[in-house]
Design a protein around this motif. Structure first.
Motif, PDB file in Angstrom:
ATOM      1  N   VAL A 255       0.837  -1.203   0.000  1.00 39.14           N
ATOM      2  CA  VAL A 255       0.000   0.000   0.000  1.00 39.14           C
ATOM      3  C   VAL A 255       0.871   1.252   0.000  1.00 39.14           C
ATOM      4  CG1 VAL A 255      -1.714   1.306   1.313  1.00 39.14           C
ATOM      5  CG2 VAL A 255      -1.924  -1.174   1.104  1.00 39.14           C
ATOM      6  N   LEU A 256       1.968   1.235   0.746  1.00 37.86           N
ATOM      7  CA  LEU A 256       2.849   2.393   0.835  1.00 37.86           C
ATOM      8  C   LEU A 256       3.450   2.731  -0.524  1.00 37.86           C
ATOM      9  CD1 LEU A 256       4.232   4.386   2.868  1.00 37.86           C
ATOM     10  CD2 LEU A 256       6.134   2.770   2.957  1.00 37.86           C
ATOM     11  N   GLY A 257       3.909   1.703  -1.238  1.00 40.05           N
ATOM     12  CA  GLY A 257       4.536   1.966  -2.531  1.00 40.05           C
ATOM     13  C   GLY A 257       3.536   2.129  -3.652  1.00 40.05           C
ATOM     14  N   GLY A 258       2.387   1.482  -3.531  1.00 35.30           N
ATOM     15  CA  GLY A 258       1.363   1.515  -4.577  1.00 35.30           C
ATOM     16  C   GLY A 258       0.935   0.112  -4.922  1.00 35.30           C
ATOM     17  N   ALA A 259      -0.142  -0.363  -4.317  1.00 35.22           N
ATOM     18  CA  ALA A 259      -0.546  -1.760  -4.453  1.00 35.22           C
ATOM     19  C   ALA A 259      -0.934  -2.135  -5.867  1.00 35.22           C
ATOM     20  CB  ALA A 259      -1.701  -2.064  -3.500  1.00 35.22           C
ATOM     21  N   GLY A 260      -1.303  -1.156  -6.690  1.00 35.58           N
ATOM     22  CA  GLY A 260      -1.686  -1.456  -8.058  1.00 35.58           C
ATOM     23  C   GLY A 260      -0.535  -1.449  -9.032  1.00 35.58           C
ATOM     24  N   SER A 261       0.669  -1.195  -8.559  1.00 39.98           N
ATOM     25  CA  SER A 261       1.843  -1.074  -9.419  1.00 39.98           C
ATOM     26  C   SER A 261       2.909  -2.061  -8.982  1.00 39.98           C
ATOM     27  CB  SER A 261       2.393   0.357  -9.343  1.00 39.98           C
ATOM     28  OG  SER A 261       3.713   0.431  -9.848  1.00 39.98           O
ATOM     29  N   VAL A 262       3.399  -2.866  -9.920  1.00 37.82           N
ATOM     30  CA  VAL A 262       4.455  -3.830  -9.597  1.00 37.82           C
ATOM     31  C   VAL A 262       5.701  -3.104  -9.105  1.00 37.82           C
ATOM     32  CG1 VAL A 262       6.079  -5.480 -10.623  1.00 37.82           C
ATOM     33  CG2 VAL A 262       3.636  -5.660 -11.116  1.00 37.82           C
ATOM     34  N   LEU A 263       6.158  -2.119  -9.853  1.00 38.88           N
ATOM     35  CA  LEU A 263       7.356  -1.389  -9.456  1.00 38.88           C
ATOM     36  C   LEU A 263       7.109  -0.582  -8.189  1.00 38.88           C
ATOM     37  CD1 LEU A 263      10.260  -0.954 -10.388  1.00 38.88           C
ATOM     38  CD2 LEU A 263       9.496   1.065 -11.648  1.00 38.88           C
ATOM     39  N   GLY A 264       5.907  -0.030  -8.050  1.00 39.41           N
ATOM     40  CA  GLY A 264       5.581   0.752  -6.863  1.00 39.41           C
ATOM     41  C   GLY A 264       5.598  -0.088  -5.603  1.00 39.41           C
ATOM     42  N   ALA A 265       5.038  -1.297  -5.667  1.00 40.44           N
ATOM     43  CA  ALA A 265       5.013  -2.168  -4.492  1.00 40.44           C
ATOM     44  C   ALA A 265       6.423  -2.600  -4.099  1.00 40.44           C
ATOM     45  CB  ALA A 265       4.142  -3.390  -4.765  1.00 40.44           C
ATOM     46  N   ILE A 266       7.266  -2.890  -5.094  1.00 41.93           N
ATOM     47  CA  ILE A 266       8.657  -3.233  -4.797  1.00 41.93           C
ATOM     48  C   ILE A 266       9.358  -2.036  -4.161  1.00 41.93           C
ATOM     49  CG2 ILE A 266      10.879  -3.856  -5.833  1.00 41.93           C
ATOM     50  CD1 ILE A 266       9.308  -5.401  -7.960  1.00 41.93           C
ATOM     51  N   PHE A 267       9.050  -0.848  -4.661  1.00 46.68           N
ATOM     52  CA  PHE A 267       9.599   0.380  -4.086  1.00 46.68           C
ATOM     53  C   PHE A 267       9.162   0.516  -2.627  1.00 46.68           C
ATOM     54  CE2 PHE A 267       9.330   5.074  -3.474  1.00 46.68           C
ATOM     55  CZ  PHE A 267      10.675   5.371  -3.660  1.00 46.68           C
ATOM     56  N   GLY A 268       7.888   0.198  -2.352  1.00 43.72           N
ATOM     57  CA  GLY A 268       7.393   0.241  -0.977  1.00 43.72           C
ATOM     58  C   GLY A 268       8.099  -0.758  -0.088  1.00 43.72           C
ATOM     59  N   ALA A 269       8.391  -1.958  -0.633  1.00 47.93           N
ATOM     60  CA  ALA A 269       9.139  -2.960   0.131  1.00 47.93           C
ATOM     61  C   ALA A 269      10.529  -2.438   0.472  1.00 47.93           C
ATOM     62  CB  ALA A 269       9.240  -4.264  -0.666  1.00 47.93           C
ATOM     63  N   GLY A 270      11.149  -1.756  -0.503  1.00 47.47           N
ATOM     64  CA  GLY A 270      12.471  -1.190  -0.251  1.00 47.47           C
ATOM     65  C   GLY A 270      12.436  -0.107   0.816  1.00 47.47           C
ATOM     66  N   ILE A 271      11.456   0.779   0.718  1.00 46.14           N
ATOM     67  CA  ILE A 271      11.345   1.878   1.682  1.00 46.14           C
ATOM     68  C   ILE A 271      11.136   1.345   3.093  1.00 46.14           C
ATOM     69  CG2 ILE A 271       9.884   3.792   2.434  1.00 46.14           C
ATOM     70  CD1 ILE A 271      11.660   4.558   0.146  1.00 46.14           C
ATOM     71  N   LEU A 272      10.201   0.420   3.254  1.00 46.50           N
ATOM     72  CA  LEU A 272       9.861  -0.056   4.592  1.00 46.50           C
ATOM     73  C   LEU A 272      10.933  -0.985   5.158  1.00 46.50           C
ATOM     74  CD1 LEU A 272       7.461   0.754   6.277  1.00 46.50           C
ATOM     75  CD2 LEU A 272       6.392  -1.424   5.763  1.00 46.50           C
ATOM     76  N   THR A 273      11.751  -1.581   4.293  1.00 53.22           N
ATOM     77  CA  THR A 273      12.879  -2.385   4.781  1.00 53.22           C
ATOM     78  C   THR A 273      14.056  -1.498   5.178  1.00 53.22           C
ATOM     79  OG1 THR A 273      12.226  -4.192   3.295  1.00 53.22           O
ATOM     80  CG2 THR A 273      14.424  -4.305   4.242  1.00 53.22           C
ATOM     81  N   LEU A 274      14.269  -0.433   4.407  1.00 50.47           N
ATOM     82  CA  LEU A 274      15.423   0.446   4.646  1.00 50.47           C
ATOM     83  C   LEU A 274      15.158   1.502   5.706  1.00 50.47           C
ATOM     84  CD1 LEU A 274      16.526   1.064   0.934  1.00 50.47           C
ATOM     85  CD2 LEU A 274      17.648  -0.407   2.603  1.00 50.47           C
ATOM     86  N   LEU A 275      13.924   1.976   5.780  1.00 52.30           N
ATOM     87  CA  LEU A 275      13.624   3.107   6.659  1.00 52.30           C
ATOM     88  C   LEU A 275      13.980   2.851   8.124  1.00 52.30           C
ATOM     89  CD1 LEU A 275      12.617   5.940   6.135  1.00 52.30           C
ATOM     90  CD2 LEU A 275      10.293   5.185   6.659  1.00 52.30           C
ATOM     91  N   PRO A 276      13.656   1.674   8.686  1.00 52.06           N
ATOM     92  CA  PRO A 276      14.065   1.431  10.085  1.00 52.06           C
ATOM     93  C   PRO A 276      15.576   1.521  10.286  1.00 52.06           C
ATOM     94  CG  PRO A 276      12.417  -0.169   9.415  1.00 52.06           C
ATOM     95  CD  PRO A 276      12.818   0.563   8.175  1.00 52.06           C
ATOM     96  N   GLN A 277      16.362   1.150   9.247  1.00 49.73           N
ATOM     97  CA  GLN A 277      17.822   1.260   9.361  1.00 49.73           C
ATOM     98  C   GLN A 277      18.244   2.730   9.438  1.00 49.73           C
ATOM     99  OE1 GLN A 277      19.467  -1.609   9.585  1.00 49.73           O
ATOM    100  NE2 GLN A 277      17.673  -2.849   9.077  1.00 49.73           N
ATOM    101  N   VAL A 278      17.560   3.559   8.646  1.00 53.75           N
ATOM    102  CA  VAL A 278      17.885   4.989   8.614  1.00 53.75           C
ATOM    103  C   VAL A 278      17.430   5.683   9.893  1.00 53.75           C
ATOM    104  CG1 VAL A 278      17.472   7.153   7.376  1.00 53.75           C
ATOM    105  CG2 VAL A 278      17.746   5.017   6.103  1.00 53.75           C
TER     106      VAL A 278
END
Length: 318
Positions: A255-278
């Motif tokens: 949902v964060l990256g865009g559930a209707g978009s393949v690239l958007g959802a992968i982008f959301g996975a990246g953001i939510l995986t990386l953000l806690p590290q940052v």
């Protein structure tokens, strides 16, 4: 020659996977990158189920747990190679999704979400309580895949973090290719019609129960593959992989990256995986800042982060 949306998406994803390691200052970043790809594989299943078909599941971590523990247990008890064990886990997840999906997909809205949540909790409880088989809360060791050593014998020597980064990246690329092909297929068009309106979809000949079940089974296979990748990479797995919070994380990533978009959802996975590290610089306020960021995205970028940004800059969604 103008590239299609599918070709552009795959090209962008391949370039990111190939080019990002040049900016890694240490092996730790290969590890984080591989976790992004593992989560991305699971999130692709959410895209198919939620973004395409409009169905909500809060228990998909249960299928990740099935895949993970199949990779751990099948080599020990059935003598299977870990790769075949992962395939067995995917097949088992598909079968269970088919059996479970037939009754629960008759439900709609939050009834469906709660029913799927119950399934995920059930899988997590079984994995935690059947310690004689699963190791219980302490977890269980997972056999080595052996592919890195085989590549080493052929002259391609990679460290463990490097190997898993590129292997998981390749799996993500294949998963994205399959999801994009599904999107453009007659089945994908039926799923998207279902998302718009079940009644309208049925009037134009879409078998609504069958389409829902197809989406649920396919998304379960993606989740299972993600769990297997995580288990094989870590060489150890615990019931947390099937936990309720992991299901919530997967849905949130999509949902964060865009559930209707393949690239958007992968982008959301990246953001939510990386953000806690940052956000570790915020110490005890880390979760507060993370929650605030997610709230702002949902309020101001309702289509998801990437599609909304793409629309702002190009006038088109991702």
């Amino acid at each position: 020659m103008r590239l299609t949306t599918k070709q552009t998406t795959l090209l962008v994803l391949a370039l990111i996977i190939a080019a990002t390691p040049f900016f890694f200052p240490s092996a730790f970043y290969f590890r984080v990158g591989s976790l992004v790809f593992v989560n991305g594989v699971a999130v692709l299943g959410i895209v198919i189920l939620t973004g395409f078909a409009g169905q909500i599941s809060l228990g998909h971590a249960g299928f990740a747990g099935i895949g993970a523990y199949a990779s751990a247990l099948a080599p020990v008890h059935l003598g299977l190679h870990p790769a075949f064990a992962a395939l067995l886990g995917a097949a088992l997840s598909a079968l269970i999704a088919y059996v479970v999906g037939r009754p629960i997909l008759r439900l709609k809205g939050y009834y469906l979400a709660v029913a799927s949540l119950g399934f995920g909790i059930l899988v997590s409880m079984v994995l935690s309580n059947e310690a004689w088989l699963t190791g219980g809360p302490d977890g269980i060791a997972v056999a080595d895949l052996g592919l890195r050593q085989a590549l080493g014998h052929m002259g391609l020597k990679l460290s463990a973090p490097e190997f898993w980064y590129f292997f998981c990246g390749l799996c993500l690329l294949v998963g994205a290719w399959l999801a994009l092909n599904l999107h453009d297929s007659p089945t994908g068009r039926a799923l998207r019609a279902l998302h718009g309106s079940e009644i309208a979809a049925s009037t134009v000949g879409v078998d609504v129960p069958r389409a829902k079940l197809q989406a649920f089974v396919i998304s379960a296979v993606y989740a299972s593959a993600s769990g297997s990748l995580l288990a094989l990479q870590n060489k150890f797995i615990t019931p947390d992989v099937a936990g309720y919070m992991h299901s919530i994380e997967l849905v949130t990533m999509a949902v964060l990256g865009g559930a209707g978009s393949v690239l958007g959802a992968i982008f959301g996975a990246g953001i939510l995986t990386l953000l806690p590290q940052v956000l570790t610089v915020f110490a005890e306020y880390e979760q507060v800042v993370l929650g605030l960021v997610m709230m702002l995205v949902m309020i101001f970028l309702r289509e998801g982060l990437l599609p909304s940004l793409m629309r702002q800059f190009t006038g088109r969604g991702a």
